[in-house]
Design a protein around this motif. Structure first.
Motif, mmCIF file in Angstrom:
data_model
loop_
_atom_site.group_PDB
_atom_site.id
_atom_site.type_symbol
_atom_site.label_atom_id
_atom_site.label_comp_id
_atom_site.label_asym_id
_atom_site.label_seq_id
_atom_site.Cartn_x
_atom_site.Cartn_y
_atom_site.Cartn_z
ATOM 1 N N ALA A 35 45.767 69.939 22.308
ATOM 2 C CA ALA A 35 44.365 69.650 21.995
ATOM 3 C C ALA A 35 43.467 70.821 22.385
ATOM 4 O O ALA A 35 42.538 71.189 21.641
ATOM 5 C CB ALA A 35 43.936 68.374 22.733
ATOM 6 N N LYS A 36 43.746 71.449 23.510
ATOM 7 C CA LYS A 36 42.946 72.595 23.936
ATOM 8 C C LYS A 36 43.104 73.758 22.963
ATOM 9 O O LYS A 36 42.129 74.420 22.582
ATOM 10 C CB LYS A 36 43.359 73.031 25.343
ATOM 11 N N LEU A 37 44.365 74.015 22.525
ATOM 12 C CA LEU A 37 44.605 75.111 21.594
ATOM 13 C C LEU A 37 43.955 74.853 20.239
ATOM 14 O O LEU A 37 43.422 75.768 19.598
ATOM 15 C CB LEU A 37 46.117 75.316 21.423
ATOM 16 N N MET A 38 43.976 73.594 19.776
ATOM 17 C CA MET A 38 43.324 73.270 18.504
ATOM 18 C C MET A 38 41.821 73.485 18.587
ATOM 19 O O MET A 38 41.193 73.985 17.649
ATOM 20 C CB MET A 38 43.643 71.822 18.124
ATOM 21 N N LYS A 39 41.238 73.133 19.720
ATOM 22 C CA LYS A 39 39.795 73.340 19.898
ATOM 23 C C LYS A 39 39.462 74.835 19.908
ATOM 24 O O LYS A 39 38.488 75.280 19.299
ATOM 25 C CB LYS A 39 39.330 72.685 21.195
ATOM 26 N N VAL A 40 40.289 75.597 20.634
ATOM 27 C CA VAL A 40 40.074 77.050 20.668
ATOM 28 C C VAL A 40 40.216 77.633 19.268
ATOM 29 O O VAL A 40 39.443 78.507 18.849
ATOM 30 C CB VAL A 40 41.074 77.704 21.645
ATOM 31 N N ASN A 41 41.200 77.151 18.501
ATOM 32 C CA ASN A 41 41.411 77.630 17.137
ATOM 33 C C ASN A 41 40.215 77.310 16.243
ATOM 34 O O ASN A 41 39.763 78.138 15.428
ATOM 35 C CB ASN A 41 42.691 77.004 16.588
ATOM 36 N N THR A 42 39.678 76.104 16.398
ATOM 37 C CA THR A 42 38.507 75.712 15.592
ATOM 38 C C THR A 42 37.303 76.576 15.927
ATOM 39 O O THR A 42 36.564 77.025 15.032
ATOM 40 C CB THR A 42 38.184 74.237 15.845
ATOM 41 N N LEU A 46 37.316 79.618 17.154
ATOM 42 C CA LEU A 46 37.536 80.974 16.627
ATOM 43 C C LEU A 46 37.309 81.019 15.109
ATOM 44 O O LEU A 46 36.751 81.990 14.575
ATOM 45 C CB LEU A 46 38.958 81.433 16.962
ATOM 46 N N LYS A 47 37.718 79.994 14.390
ATOM 47 C CA LYS A 47 37.523 79.944 12.942
ATOM 48 C C LYS A 47 36.040 79.931 12.591
ATOM 49 O O LYS A 47 35.591 80.627 11.663
ATOM 50 C CB LYS A 47 38.224 78.705 12.392
ATOM 51 N N GLU A 48 35.254 79.122 13.325
ATOM 52 C CA GLU A 48 33.809 79.071 13.078
ATOM 53 C C GLU A 48 33.154 80.419 13.346
ATOM 54 O O GLU A 48 32.280 80.881 12.604
ATOM 55 C CB GLU A 48 33.186 77.980 13.943
ATOM 56 N N LYS A 49 33.589 81.110 14.437
ATOM 57 C CA LYS A 49 33.011 82.418 14.753
ATOM 58 C C LYS A 49 33.352 83.439 13.669
ATOM 59 O O LYS A 49 32.506 84.274 13.284
ATOM 60 C CB LYS A 49 33.533 82.890 16.107
ATOM 61 N N CYS A 50 34.589 83.366 13.155
ATOM 62 C CA CYS A 50 34.979 84.295 12.085
ATOM 63 C C CYS A 50 34.145 84.072 10.826
ATOM 64 O O CYS A 50 33.726 85.028 10.140
ATOM 65 C CB CYS A 50 36.462 84.128 11.774
ATOM 66 N N GLU A 51 33.899 82.823 10.462
ATOM 67 C CA GLU A 51 33.088 82.523 9.283
ATOM 68 C C GLU A 51 31.660 83.023 9.453
ATOM 69 O O GLU A 51 31.061 83.576 8.526
ATOM 70 C CB GLU A 51 33.107 81.018 9.019
ATOM 71 N N MET A 52 31.097 82.864 10.659
ATOM 72 C CA MET A 52 29.732 83.337 10.904
ATOM 73 C C MET A 52 29.664 84.855 10.834
ATOM 74 O O MET A 52 28.710 85.426 10.289
ATOM 75 C CB MET A 52 29.262 82.849 12.274
ATOM 76 N N LEU A 53 30.680 85.540 11.365
ATOM 77 C CA LEU A 53 30.687 87.002 11.292
ATOM 78 C C LEU A 53 30.819 87.472 9.850
ATOM 79 O O LEU A 53 30.207 88.471 9.437
ATOM 80 C CB LEU A 53 31.839 87.552 12.138
ATOM 81 N N ALA A 54 31.618 86.786 9.036
ATOM 82 C CA ALA A 54 31.790 87.174 7.628
ATOM 83 C C ALA A 54 30.491 87.015 6.847
ATOM 84 O O ALA A 54 30.138 87.847 6.013
ATOM 85 C CB ALA A 54 32.901 86.337 6.996
ATOM 86 N N MET A 55 29.761 85.957 7.135
ATOM 87 C CA MET A 55 28.490 85.739 6.434
ATOM 88 C C MET A 55 27.453 86.757 6.851
ATOM 89 O O MET A 55 26.662 87.229 6.026
ATOM 90 C CB MET A 55 27.985 84.319 6.728
ATOM 91 N N SER A 56 27.414 87.147 8.075
ATOM 92 C CA SER A 56 26.402 88.103 8.535
ATOM 93 C C SER A 56 26.693 89.522 8.057
ATOM 94 O O SER A 56 25.801 90.363 7.999
ATOM 95 C CB SER A 56 26.329 88.089 10.068
ATOM 96 N N SER A 57 27.921 89.854 7.653
ATOM 97 C CA SER A 57 28.267 91.211 7.204
ATOM 98 C C SER A 57 28.021 91.431 5.713
ATOM 99 O O SER A 57 28.117 92.544 5.220
ATOM 100 C CB SER A 57 29.743 91.497 7.512
#
Length: 208
Positions: free
Chosen positions: A159-166, A168-179
């Motif tokens: 459960a902890k790893l799934m939360k960390v994965n989620t 990280l995925k949200e941060k990657c999407e935000m970085l892609a939109m800002s670039s």
């Protein structure tokens, strides 16, 4: 000349024995007196001759006081010796009982390991079998409990790893939109450099 060692034995001659008794008695009484004076000790000395005559010395006023004190201390010492003997006997009994229990446990351990069972009766073998069955049940129960604990811990880690994965995925999407570059309309006042020229055309000069 070295004086030889005198052998202690009864003096057979009566007159010599009496003379020796008188000399040794006087010396002993003198030593008792010196001990009481030099060491401030309470000394009582009682001597009976062969004929039953009494000779005594006491550093206190009354010999009876010293005798009474001796009897009290002797009684106390006797009680202490009895107490020590009882205590030592108790320790010996406890040690013997412990050795018996240890031998019994060692014998039971060997039987559980399958050793020295040739002389066992059917009832003893049935008892050993029951003990092994109970031991196996406890071992299996403990093993299952440990498995359950490990499964619970692994689920928590998952459960902890799934939360960390989620996250990280949200941060990657935000970085892609800002670039992504955003085109902005040009302002009317902005000057744009072009290749156009306003005015009469330039004449070409011929070179001779």
């Amino acid at each position: 000349m070295v004086r030889g060692k005198t052998q202690l034995k009864r003096i057979e001659n009566a007159s010599s024995r009496q003379v020796t008794f008188s000399k040794r008695r006087s010396g002993l009484l003198k030593k008792a007196f010196e001990l009481s004076v030099l060491c401030d000790a309470e000394v009582a000395l009682t001597i009976f001759s062969h004929s039953g005559r009494l000779y005594e010395f006491s550093s206190s006023s009354l010999m009876s006081n010293t005798i009474e004190r001796y009897q009290k201390n002797a009684k106390t010492l006797s009680n202490l010796r009895i107490t020590e003997e009882v205590y030592m006997q108790k320790l010996k009994d406890e040690a013997a009982d412990s050795y018996k229990k240890l031998d019994h446990l060692e014998d039971a351990k060997r039987k559980l390991m399958g050793e020295n069972i040739d002389s066992c009766s059917i009832n003893e073998l049935v008892h050993v079998e029951e003990q092994l069955g109970k031991s196996l049940s406890k071992i299996r129960a403990r093993k299952n409990a440990l498995f359950q604990e490990q499964i619970h811990q692994l689920k928590q880690q998952e459960a902890k790893l799934m939360k960390v994965n989620t996250d990280l995925k949200e941060k990657c999407e935000m970085l892609a939109m800002s670039s992504v570059p955003i085109s902005q309309p040009l302002s009317p006042d902005m000057e744009v450099e072009t290749g156009l020229f306003i005015g009469p055309p330039k004449t070409k000069v011929a070179h001779v």
